[in-house]
Design a protein around this motif. Structure first.
Motif, mmCIF file in Angstrom:
data_model
loop_
_atom_site.group_PDB
_atom_site.id
_atom_site.type_symbol
_atom_site.label_atom_id
_atom_site.label_comp_id
_atom_site.label_asym_id
_atom_site.label_seq_id
_atom_site.Cartn_x
_atom_site.Cartn_y
_atom_site.Cartn_z
ATOM 1 N N THR A 119 -72.158 25.522 -9.368
ATOM 2 C CA THR A 119 -73.068 26.503 -8.796
ATOM 3 C C THR A 119 -73.572 27.442 -9.884
ATOM 4 N N VAL A 120 -74.812 27.877 -9.729
ATOM 5 C CA VAL A 120 -75.396 28.821 -10.672
ATOM 6 C C VAL A 120 -74.682 30.163 -10.584
ATOM 7 N N GLU A 121 -74.099 30.458 -9.418
ATOM 8 C CA GLU A 121 -73.469 31.754 -9.207
ATOM 9 C C GLU A 121 -72.083 31.866 -9.831
ATOM 10 N N ASP A 122 -71.481 30.740 -10.226
ATOM 11 C CA ASP A 122 -70.103 30.764 -10.718
ATOM 12 C C ASP A 122 -69.983 31.618 -11.975
ATOM 13 N N GLY A 123 -69.319 32.747 -11.859
ATOM 14 C CA GLY A 123 -69.137 33.622 -13.004
ATOM 15 C C GLY A 123 -67.805 33.447 -13.688
ATOM 16 N N PHE A 124 -67.016 32.470 -13.243
ATOM 17 C CA PHE A 124 -65.680 32.283 -13.798
ATOM 18 C C PHE A 124 -65.663 31.082 -14.749
ATOM 19 N N GLY A 125 -65.513 29.870 -14.239
ATOM 20 C CA GLY A 125 -65.472 28.711 -15.115
ATOM 21 C C GLY A 125 -66.720 28.589 -15.970
ATOM 22 N N ASN A 126 -67.882 28.893 -15.386
ATOM 23 C CA ASN A 126 -69.145 28.784 -16.107
ATOM 24 C C ASN A 126 -69.474 30.083 -16.837
ATOM 25 N N GLY A 127 -69.574 31.184 -16.104
ATOM 26 C CA GLY A 127 -69.977 32.447 -16.707
ATOM 27 C C GLY A 127 -69.057 32.897 -17.820
ATOM 28 N N ARG A 128 -67.761 32.665 -17.655
ATOM 29 C CA ARG A 128 -66.821 33.101 -18.681
ATOM 30 C C ARG A 128 -66.831 32.182 -19.907
ATOM 31 N N THR A 129 -67.386 31.003 -19.754
ATOM 32 C CA THR A 129 -67.578 30.151 -20.931
ATOM 33 C C THR A 129 -68.518 30.829 -21.915
ATOM 34 N N ILE A 130 -69.627 31.303 -21.416
ATOM 35 C CA ILE A 130 -70.607 31.934 -22.302
ATOM 36 C C ILE A 130 -70.155 33.316 -22.745
ATOM 37 N N ASN A 131 -69.504 34.058 -21.844
ATOM 38 C CA ASN A 131 -69.063 35.403 -22.201
ATOM 39 C C ASN A 131 -67.999 35.389 -23.290
ATOM 40 N N SER A 132 -66.996 34.518 -23.144
ATOM 41 C CA SER A 132 -65.922 34.483 -24.135
ATOM 42 C C SER A 132 -66.439 34.028 -25.490
ATOM 43 N N ALA A 133 -67.397 33.090 -25.481
ATOM 44 C CA ALA A 133 -67.955 32.606 -26.748
ATOM 45 C C ALA A 133 -68.715 33.703 -27.474
ATOM 46 N N TYR A 134 -69.559 34.439 -26.748
ATOM 47 C CA TYR A 134 -70.359 35.465 -27.415
ATOM 48 C C TYR A 134 -69.534 36.682 -27.827
ATOM 49 N N LYS A 135 -68.438 36.933 -27.146
ATOM 50 C CA LYS A 135 -67.539 37.994 -27.614
ATOM 51 C C LYS A 135 -67.022 37.659 -29.010
ATOM 52 N N SER A 136 -66.588 36.428 -29.159
ATOM 53 C CA SER A 136 -66.070 35.987 -30.445
ATOM 54 C C SER A 136 -67.163 35.961 -31.499
ATOM 55 N N ILE A 137 -68.342 35.483 -31.130
ATOM 56 C CA ILE A 137 -69.470 35.435 -32.058
ATOM 57 C C ILE A 137 -69.860 36.829 -32.526
ATOM 58 N N GLY A 138 -69.794 37.817 -31.623
ATOM 59 C CA GLY A 138 -70.122 39.189 -32.001
ATOM 60 C C GLY A 138 -69.242 39.697 -33.123
ATOM 61 N N ASN A 139 -67.943 39.459 -33.004
ATOM 62 C CA ASN A 139 -67.034 39.864 -34.075
ATOM 63 C C ASN A 139 -67.306 39.103 -35.366
ATOM 64 N N ALA A 140 -67.484 37.793 -35.239
ATOM 65 C CA ALA A 140 -67.727 36.965 -36.422
ATOM 66 C C ALA A 140 -68.995 37.408 -37.144
ATOM 67 N N ASN A 141 -70.053 37.695 -36.396
ATOM 68 C CA ASN A 141 -71.304 38.139 -37.015
ATOM 69 C C ASN A 141 -71.112 39.427 -37.804
ATOM 70 N N PHE A 142 -70.356 40.348 -37.224
ATOM 71 C CA PHE A 142 -70.128 41.621 -37.910
ATOM 72 C C PHE A 142 -69.430 41.387 -39.248
ATOM 73 N N ILE A 143 -68.401 40.551 -39.227
ATOM 74 C CA ILE A 143 -67.642 40.267 -40.452
ATOM 75 C C ILE A 143 -68.519 39.566 -41.487
ATOM 76 N N ILE A 144 -69.244 38.551 -41.046
ATOM 77 C CA ILE A 144 -70.090 37.769 -41.958
ATOM 78 C C ILE A 144 -71.124 38.656 -42.636
ATOM 79 N N ASN A 145 -71.811 39.469 -41.842
ATOM 80 C CA ASN A 145 -72.872 40.299 -42.407
ATOM 81 C C ASN A 145 -72.319 41.445 -43.251
ATOM 82 N N TYR A 146 -71.143 41.933 -42.898
ATOM 83 C CA TYR A 146 -70.516 42.985 -43.704
ATOM 84 C C TYR A 146 -70.152 42.459 -45.085
#
Length: 458
Positions: free
Chosen positions: A93-120
């Protein structure tokens, strides 16, 4: 993409508060700091934030296994929560914020930290922090691999961008995302140190992750060469007796190359991690509903002597009344004391290097059972000779089956089905078409970013 902005603020703020709380998982995302206010000695703490799995990663990790032919699930849920039975039907379902929504959320949380480190590190030209840069690049590449496999094209963010007008845009193409992944891993490999722990990225994990990506892209020579480098490193070995030790938090085996670790968990730890999805219900210890199990087709692929069958348990399902086979791969820590409770998520294991090397040769028309037999011997399963296979196509089919036996429950099956050509027929049997090769973007994500184009078919 509003999610990314919030993520950056949350984890950067976590860094500024760490001196007070000592914990990266208790931030107050109301202030932020920029590159000029971070000290180099604080970067390792921020890196730990990039490594840390989302607290509910166990809901997004099994999505593609349940989606595939390996796993059967009759566990239901609401349209806005994790609904395994919907993934089993290839009908998320498009509405699923757990199995689906948390896939994208958890990935971008990690990417946010990685980007900060890389650019620093790049902006400050910190030559003494090149291994840390390599780790951040590998983490970012791994998370974008998760995203591109799940959604196809996604928003590719490589800077510490917080301008909402630049974040809210349409997705990059799948080819652009893969090109960025390849570039990150190619840069990371010479910067990284050799393997010492499965809790961090190293040179060999980056090599094998890039080999995985190349294999999926059809670059078989490159994939095979990288897998060979991992094998020849001499850093790893296969378990040949107690297969379950590979998946234990305190394992001393040299087979797990990279893993996510969540914990220590609360005393009620049986409710956390993959254990809560794949384990059987009572009388087996734990709180699993016992509504998700391995398909009979897969169970039949195991030989009686195969040590991987140590982690299979036949038990009656109280709901259906039928005998089914459960996966205990993520239950191996359940007898530990509560002070040692962690949820383990395998990212990359050494056995994949052997199977990639074998597959890369077969994709070029060569049947060479050397690495296949090496794995089979360690698993106490029967070996083959080159002449046992009529041609490379027959060997590829056996390698597909071997990957099913080896990686069940570890999130690789759907990508294998796509590569081996079995995904489309599987979807057709469920009344679906090629649009279901990917998941939809979650409705919350679309609301955050009106410029994001939904995947076809949803």
């Amino acid at each position: 993409m509003l999610t990314y902005k919030k993520t950056l603020l949350l984890f950067v703020t976590a860094l500024s508060l760490a001196g007070c709380s000592g914990k990266l998982d208790e931030p107050q995302p109301d202030t932020s700091i920029d590159l000029d206010h971070v000290q180099p000695q604080q970067l390792p703490l921020l890196l730990q934030g990039a490594y840390k799995p989302d607290g509910v990663y166990y809901q997004s990790y099994p999505v593609w296994d349940i989606y595939s032919d390996d796993i059967v699930s009759i566990q239901g849920g609401t349209p806005t929560q994790f609904n395994p039975i919907g993934y089993d039907a290839c009908n998320p379902t498009v509405e699923d914020g757990f199995g689906n929504g948390r896939t994208i959320n958890s990935a971008y949380k990690s990417i946010g930290n990685a980007n900060f480190i890389i650019n620093y590190i790049r902006s400050k030209k910190l030559s003494d922090m090149q291994p840390l840069l390599g780790e951040a690049l590998t983490i970012r590449a791994y998370q974008y691999t998760r995203l591109v496999e799940t959604y196809g094209g996604v928003i590719l963010t490589l800077e510490t961008e917080t301008d909402i007008n630049k974040i809210r845009r349409d997705k990059n193409t799948e080819a652009e995302v893969y090109a960025s992944i390849v570039a990150d891993l190619t840069e990371a490999i010479p910067l990284l140190k050799d393997f010492t722990t499965s809790n961090a990225a190293c040179k060999q994990t980056a090599q094998l992750l890039l080999a995985r990506v190349y294999l999926q892209l059809g670059k078989h020579q490159e994939a095979g060469d990288l897998a060979q480098q991992v094998i020849s490193s001499g850093k790893f070995s296969l378990v040949n007796s107690n297969y379950g030790q590979v998946f234990q938090f305190g394992s001393t085996s040299r087979e797990m190359m990279w893993r996510g670790v969540d914990g220590p968990l609360s005393n009620n730890f049986n409710r956390y991690g993959m254990y809560s999805f794949y384990s059987p219900a009572a009388p087996f210890k734990g709180n699993s509903p016992g509504l998700t199990w391995i398909s009979d087709e897969l169970v039949k692929l195991y030989e009686p002597t195969d040590i991987r069958s140590q982690l299979l348990r036949r038990q009656r399902n109280a709901v259906t009344g039928q005998e089914v086979t459960y996966l205990l791969k993520f239950s191996t820590d359940t007898l530990q004391s509560t002070s040692s409770t962690y949820a383990i998520y395998p990212y990359i294991r050494y056995s994949e290097a052997l199977l990639i090397a074998a597959e890369a040769s077969a994709r070029k028309g060569v049947v060479d059972v050397t690495y296949y037999n090496q794995l089979r011997t360690a698993r106490k399963a029967g070996t083959k000779s080159n002449g046992d296979f009529a041609d490379a196509a027959a060997f590829l089919k056996e390698l597909e089956n071997e990957r099913r036996r080896e990686f069940v429950g570890e999130g690789r099956r759907w990508q294998d089905m796509r590569r081996f050509g079995t995904a489309i027929p599987f979807l057709a049997a469920k009344g679906k078409d090629a649009t279901r090769l990917y998941l939809p973007f979650n409705s919350t994500e679309l609301a955050r970013n009106p410029n994001l184009t939904q995947n076809k078919g949803y």
